[in-house]
Motif scaffolding. Structure first.
Motif, PDB file in Angstrom:
ATOM      1  N   ALA A 199       0.963  -1.544   0.430  1.00  0.00           N
ATOM      2  CA  ALA A 199       0.002   0.177   0.298  1.00  0.00           C
ATOM      3  C   ALA A 199       0.989   0.822   0.095  1.00  0.00           C
ATOM      4  CB  ALA A 199      -0.977   0.064   1.402  1.00  0.00           C
ATOM      5  N   ASP A 200       0.661   2.368  -0.228  1.00  0.00           N
ATOM      6  CA  ASP A 200       0.955   3.457  -0.995  1.00  0.00           C
ATOM      7  C   ASP A 200       0.401   4.726   0.394  1.00  0.00           C
ATOM      8  OD1 ASP A 200       3.312   3.687  -2.426  1.00  0.00           O
ATOM      9  OD2 ASP A 200       1.718   3.443  -4.009  1.00  0.00           O
ATOM     10  N   VAL A 201       1.275   4.964   0.596  1.00  0.00           N
ATOM     11  CA  VAL A 201       0.478   6.486   1.901  1.00  0.00           C
ATOM     12  C   VAL A 201       0.743   7.392   1.988  1.00  0.00           C
ATOM     13  CG1 VAL A 201       0.661   6.241   4.924  1.00  0.00           C
ATOM     14  CG2 VAL A 201       1.130   4.214   3.935  1.00  0.00           C
ATOM     15  N   TRP A 202      -0.188   8.251   1.802  1.00  0.00           N
ATOM     16  CA  TRP A 202      -0.415   9.693   1.890  1.00  0.00           C
ATOM     17  C   TRP A 202      -0.808  10.646   2.767  1.00  0.00           C
ATOM     18  CZ3 TRP A 202       1.358  11.008  -3.983  1.00  0.00           C
ATOM     19  CH2 TRP A 202       0.806   9.931  -4.821  1.00  0.00           C
ATOM     20  N   PHE A 203      -0.169  11.701   3.074  1.00  0.00           N
ATOM     21  CA  PHE A 203      -0.475  12.551   3.898  1.00  0.00           C
ATOM     22  C   PHE A 203      -1.199  14.061   3.995  1.00  0.00           C
ATOM     23  CE2 PHE A 203       3.980  13.774   3.385  1.00  0.00           C
ATOM     24  CZ  PHE A 203       4.135  14.939   4.103  1.00  0.00           C
ATOM     25  N   ALA A 204      -1.541  14.817   4.463  1.00  0.00           N
ATOM     26  CA  ALA A 204      -1.798  16.420   4.357  1.00  0.00           C
ATOM     27  C   ALA A 204      -2.012  17.670   5.565  1.00  0.00           C
ATOM     28  CB  ALA A 204      -2.968  16.092   3.441  1.00  0.00           C
ATOM     29  N   TRP A 205      -1.448  17.976   6.535  1.00  0.00           N
ATOM     30  CA  TRP A 205      -1.602  18.926   6.885  1.00  0.00           C
ATOM     31  C   TRP A 205      -2.550  19.471   6.751  1.00  0.00           C
ATOM     32  CZ3 TRP A 205       0.583  16.848  11.746  1.00  0.00           C
ATOM     33  CH2 TRP A 205       1.620  16.582  10.901  1.00  0.00           C
ATOM     34  N   VAL A 206      -4.064  19.165   7.809  1.00  0.00           N
ATOM     35  CA  VAL A 206      -4.872  20.360   7.059  1.00  0.00           C
ATOM     36  C   VAL A 206      -4.762  22.031   7.094  1.00  0.00           C
ATOM     37  CG1 VAL A 206      -7.419  21.346   8.252  1.00  0.00           C
ATOM     38  CG2 VAL A 206      -6.738  18.902   8.612  1.00  0.00           C
ATOM     39  N   GLY A 207      -4.261  22.018   8.192  1.00  0.00           N
ATOM     40  CA  GLY A 207      -3.159  23.721   8.357  1.00  0.00           C
ATOM     41  C   GLY A 207      -2.924  24.354   7.726  1.00  0.00           C
ATOM     42  N   ASP A 208      -1.732  23.374   6.330  1.00  0.00           N
ATOM     43  CA  ASP A 208      -1.282  24.155   5.809  1.00  0.00           C
ATOM     44  C   ASP A 208      -2.157  24.405   3.985  1.00  0.00           C
ATOM     45  OD1 ASP A 208       0.702  23.695   6.822  1.00  0.00           O
ATOM     46  OD2 ASP A 208       1.646  21.512   5.859  1.00  0.00           O
ATOM     47  N   HIS A 209      -3.508  24.166   4.507  1.00  0.00           N
ATOM     48  CA  HIS A 209      -4.754  24.249   3.295  1.00  0.00           C
ATOM     49  C   HIS A 209      -5.734  25.048   3.437  1.00  0.00           C
ATOM     50  CE1 HIS A 209      -1.563  21.025   1.201  1.00  0.00           C
ATOM     51  NE2 HIS A 209      -2.014  20.789   1.905  1.00  0.00           N
ATOM     52  N   ALA A 210      -5.980  25.231   5.332  1.00  0.00           N
ATOM     53  CA  ALA A 210      -6.825  26.384   4.945  1.00  0.00           C
ATOM     54  C   ALA A 210      -7.468  27.325   4.752  1.00  0.00           C
ATOM     55  CB  ALA A 210      -6.340  26.604   6.908  1.00  0.00           C
ATOM     56  N   ARG A 211      -6.448  27.804   3.907  1.00  0.00           N
ATOM     57  CA  ARG A 211      -6.787  28.949   3.385  1.00  0.00           C
ATOM     58  C   ARG A 211      -7.181  28.672   1.992  1.00  0.00           C
ATOM     59  NH1 ARG A 211      -1.379  33.271   3.956  1.00  0.00           N
ATOM     60  NH2 ARG A 211      -1.733  34.086   5.658  1.00  0.00           N
ATOM     61  N   ASP A 212      -7.357  27.408   1.613  1.00  0.00           N
ATOM     62  CA  ASP A 212      -7.192  26.859   0.241  1.00  0.00           C
ATOM     63  C   ASP A 212      -8.653  26.036  -0.291  1.00  0.00           C
ATOM     64  OD1 ASP A 212      -4.233  27.818  -1.638  1.00  0.00           O
ATOM     65  OD2 ASP A 212      -3.919  25.706   0.493  1.00  0.00           O
ATOM     66  N   VAL A 213      -9.223  25.800   0.986  1.00  0.00           N
ATOM     67  CA  VAL A 213     -10.984  25.544   1.132  1.00  0.00           C
ATOM     68  C   VAL A 213     -11.434  25.703   0.273  1.00  0.00           C
ATOM     69  CG1 VAL A 213     -12.586  25.158   2.850  1.00  0.00           C
ATOM     70  CG2 VAL A 213      -9.886  24.388   3.781  1.00  0.00           C
ATOM     71  N   ASP A 214     -11.510  26.941   0.308  1.00  0.00           N
ATOM     72  CA  ASP A 214     -12.821  27.016  -0.914  1.00  0.00           C
ATOM     73  C   ASP A 214     -12.874  26.680  -2.145  1.00  0.00           C
ATOM     74  OD1 ASP A 214     -14.357  28.793   1.820  1.00  0.00           O
ATOM     75  OD2 ASP A 214     -13.342  30.349   0.772  1.00  0.00           O
ATOM     76  N   ARG A 215     -11.140  26.938  -2.726  1.00  0.00           N
ATOM     77  CA  ARG A 215     -11.229  26.379  -4.090  1.00  0.00           C
ATOM     78  C   ARG A 215     -10.422  25.253  -4.144  1.00  0.00           C
ATOM     79  NH1 ARG A 215      -6.093  24.836  -6.469  1.00  0.00           N
ATOM     80  NH2 ARG A 215      -4.513  25.078  -4.910  1.00  0.00           N
ATOM     81  N   PHE A 216     -10.248  24.201  -3.098  1.00  0.00           N
ATOM     82  CA  PHE A 216     -10.295  22.897  -3.253  1.00  0.00           C
ATOM     83  C   PHE A 216     -11.983  22.396  -3.470  1.00  0.00           C
ATOM     84  CE2 PHE A 216      -6.666  22.389  -0.750  1.00  0.00           C
ATOM     85  CZ  PHE A 216      -5.503  22.360  -1.644  1.00  0.00           C
ATOM     86  N   SER A 217     -12.999  23.304  -2.423  1.00  0.00           N
ATOM     87  CA  SER A 217     -14.037  22.888  -2.942  1.00  0.00           C
ATOM     88  C   SER A 217     -14.618  23.491  -4.020  1.00  0.00           C
ATOM     89  CB  SER A 217     -15.005  23.225  -1.578  1.00  0.00           C
ATOM     90  OG  SER A 217     -15.412  24.362  -2.284  1.00  0.00           O
TER      91      SER A 217
END
Length: 221
Positions: free
Chosen positions: A20-38
């Motif tokens: 299995a490949d494991v991926w990660f993300a930190w929520v705080g790193d992307h707080a400013r991008d949430v609207d664009r991501f959605s």
């Protein structure tokens, strides 16, 4: 992943019969991008659920988690992120029909995703912390074998909280690989599931973030 995408690949976990490949993300790193991501990554149904999250932090975690899942699946399947059809089993485990297995987990600011082309996979992560009423939790939820594992860990110097979180992460990963909720744990053949701690992958993250750290596990059913 390139600049502007969500998270990154953390590493690989292998067993004699699966990988299995494991991926990660930190929520705080992307707080400013949430609207664009959605707008760019979430399905219409997922976007419609956003108003249900009254707390901004919960909404951010939801969007970043779903975006990470869709970007990783998109790269693996060659399908645009928004077009991937994700459904759920009766137990609530997200699945796709394209012959790939995945699972996602979060604790604190950290999100993990596991992806396997060969076997159903389960992943769990727990932020290191003090756990209240450890003895009661052990008595209520852990099997005899799991209690023995917890005792082994404390005998080797782990605190009761750390030993419980490590044992719990192993249990959760197994249950998630089987697609079973905690309510079905007593009937689930969890001891037949191959599970591995994720210390080698998670410890460097704590060093990079100057964080108190995480424990976790990955299992193949």
């Amino acid at each position: 992943m390139g600049p502007g995408d969500v998270g990154a690949r953390l590493g690989t976990v292998s067993s004699p019969h699966a990988v299995a490949d494991v991926w990660f993300a930190w929520v705080g790193d992307h707080a400013r991008d949430v609207d664009r991501f959605s707008r760019e990554y979430l399905s219409g149904e997922e976007s419609a659920r956003l108003p249900e999250y009254r707390v901004r932090e919960a909404a951010e975690r939801y969007v970043v988690t779903r975006s990470l899942v869709r970007i990783v699946l998109s790269e693996h399947l060659g399908v645009p992120p928004r077009d991937i059809r994700v459904s759920r089993t009766e137990a609530g485990k997200p699945v796709v029909a394209e012959g790939v297995h995945f699972n996602v987990t979060h604790s604190g600011d950290l999100i993990l995703m596991a992806l396997s082309a060969s076997r159903p996979v389960g992943v769990d992560v727990e932020r290191k912390r003090e756990v209240a009423r450890v003895e009661a939790l052990v008595a209520r939820w852990l099997t005899d074998a799991e209690r023995s594992e917890l005792t082994r860990l404390t005998t080797r110097g782990a605190t009761p909280s750390d030993a419980f979180l490590r044992t719990w992460s192993l249990k959760e990963a197994r249950l998630k690989a089987l697609g079973v909720g905690i309510s079905g744990a007593l009937r689930a053949p969890i001891q037949t599931v191959d599970v591995q701690p994720l210390d080698d992958l998670l410890e460097p993250l704590a060093v990079q973030r100057r964080d108190q750290g995480y424990v976790g596990a990955l299992a193949f059913a």
